[in-house]
Design a protein around this motif. Structure first.
Motif, PDB file in Angstrom:
ATOM      1  N   TYR A  18     -14.506  12.635  -6.576  1.00  0.00           N
ATOM      2  CA  TYR A  18     -13.195  12.650  -6.210  1.00  0.00           C
ATOM      3  C   TYR A  18     -12.773  12.966  -7.710  1.00  0.00           C
ATOM      4  N   MET A  62       4.185  12.079  -3.354  1.00  0.00           N
ATOM      5  CA  MET A  62       3.202  13.074  -3.916  1.00  0.00           C
ATOM      6  C   MET A  62       2.130  11.818  -4.292  1.00  0.00           C
ATOM      7  N   THR A  63       2.540  11.186  -4.942  1.00  0.00           N
ATOM      8  CA  THR A  63       1.835   9.831  -6.350  1.00  0.00           C
ATOM      9  C   THR A  63       1.787   8.409  -5.943  1.00  0.00           C
ATOM     10  N   TYR A  69       7.453  11.941  -6.670  1.00  0.00           N
ATOM     11  CA  TYR A  69       6.543  11.258  -7.194  1.00  0.00           C
ATOM     12  C   TYR A  69       6.586  10.186  -6.026  1.00  0.00           C
ATOM     13  N   PRO A 108       0.598   7.462  -2.913  1.00  0.00           N
ATOM     14  CA  PRO A 108       0.023   7.521  -1.684  1.00  0.00           C
ATOM     15  C   PRO A 108      -1.315   7.903  -2.540  1.00  0.00           C
ATOM     16  N   LEU A 109      -1.460   7.909  -3.516  1.00  0.00           N
ATOM     17  CA  LEU A 109      -3.214   8.252  -4.125  1.00  0.00           C
ATOM     18  C   LEU A 109      -3.179   7.371  -5.189  1.00  0.00           C
ATOM     19  N   VAL A 110      -1.923   6.284  -5.631  1.00  0.00           N
ATOM     20  CA  VAL A 110      -2.542   5.070  -6.153  1.00  0.00           C
ATOM     21  C   VAL A 110      -2.502   4.326  -5.179  1.00  0.00           C
ATOM     22  N   ASP A 111      -1.996   4.282  -4.571  1.00  0.00           N
ATOM     23  CA  ASP A 111      -1.994   3.607  -2.522  1.00  0.00           C
ATOM     24  C   ASP A 111      -4.109   3.432  -2.851  1.00  0.00           C
ATOM     25  N   TYR A 112      -3.938   4.599  -2.527  1.00  0.00           N
ATOM     26  CA  TYR A 112      -5.848   4.895  -2.476  1.00  0.00           C
ATOM     27  C   TYR A 112      -6.798   4.249  -3.385  1.00  0.00           C
ATOM     28  N   TYR A 113      -6.463   4.297  -4.747  1.00  0.00           N
ATOM     29  CA  TYR A 113      -7.509   4.429  -5.624  1.00  0.00           C
ATOM     30  C   TYR A 113      -6.877   2.761  -6.137  1.00  0.00           C
ATOM     31  N   HIS A 147      -8.518   1.890  -9.071  1.00  0.00           N
ATOM     32  CA  HIS A 147      -6.553   2.355 -10.482  1.00  0.00           C
ATOM     33  C   HIS A 147      -6.170   1.053 -11.110  1.00  0.00           C
ATOM     34  N   HIS A 154      -8.982   0.947  -3.599  1.00  0.00           N
ATOM     35  CA  HIS A 154     -10.987   1.565  -3.957  1.00  0.00           C
ATOM     36  C   HIS A 154     -11.455   0.589  -5.064  1.00  0.00           C
TER      37      HIS A 154
END
Length: 81
Positions: free
Chosen positions: A80, A31-32, A28, A34-39, A45, A42
């Protein structure tokens, strides 16, 4: 043990153990998060408290989609998702 809401018996999976949980938490965070941070960066999120009543959760999600539709951010999702 029984489910607090439904009264159904709880079933323990064979992989419900400390070692598996630790592995899942590592995955988690790798992998997850970093995605939360990315979104979040932008602006697409949104945290949803799913512990609230279903009607409240649905209303929150509906308002989020309405907001993004008004801002025409939906193109971002098409690219995306």
């Amino acid at each position: 043990m029984k489910d607090d809401l439904t009264g159904e018996p709880l079933i323990r999976r064979s992989d419900d153990n400390e070692e598996t949980l630790r592995k899942r938490l590592v995955q988690y965070h790798q992998m997850t998060v970093p995605l939360v941070d990315y979104y979040q960066k932008h602006g697409v999120h949104v945290k949803v408290d799913a512990a609230k009543p279903v009607a409240d959760v649905k209303a929150h999600i509906d308002s989020v989609f309405a907001k993004f539709t008004q801002k025409k951010v939906c193109g971002f999702f098409k690219i995306y998702l």
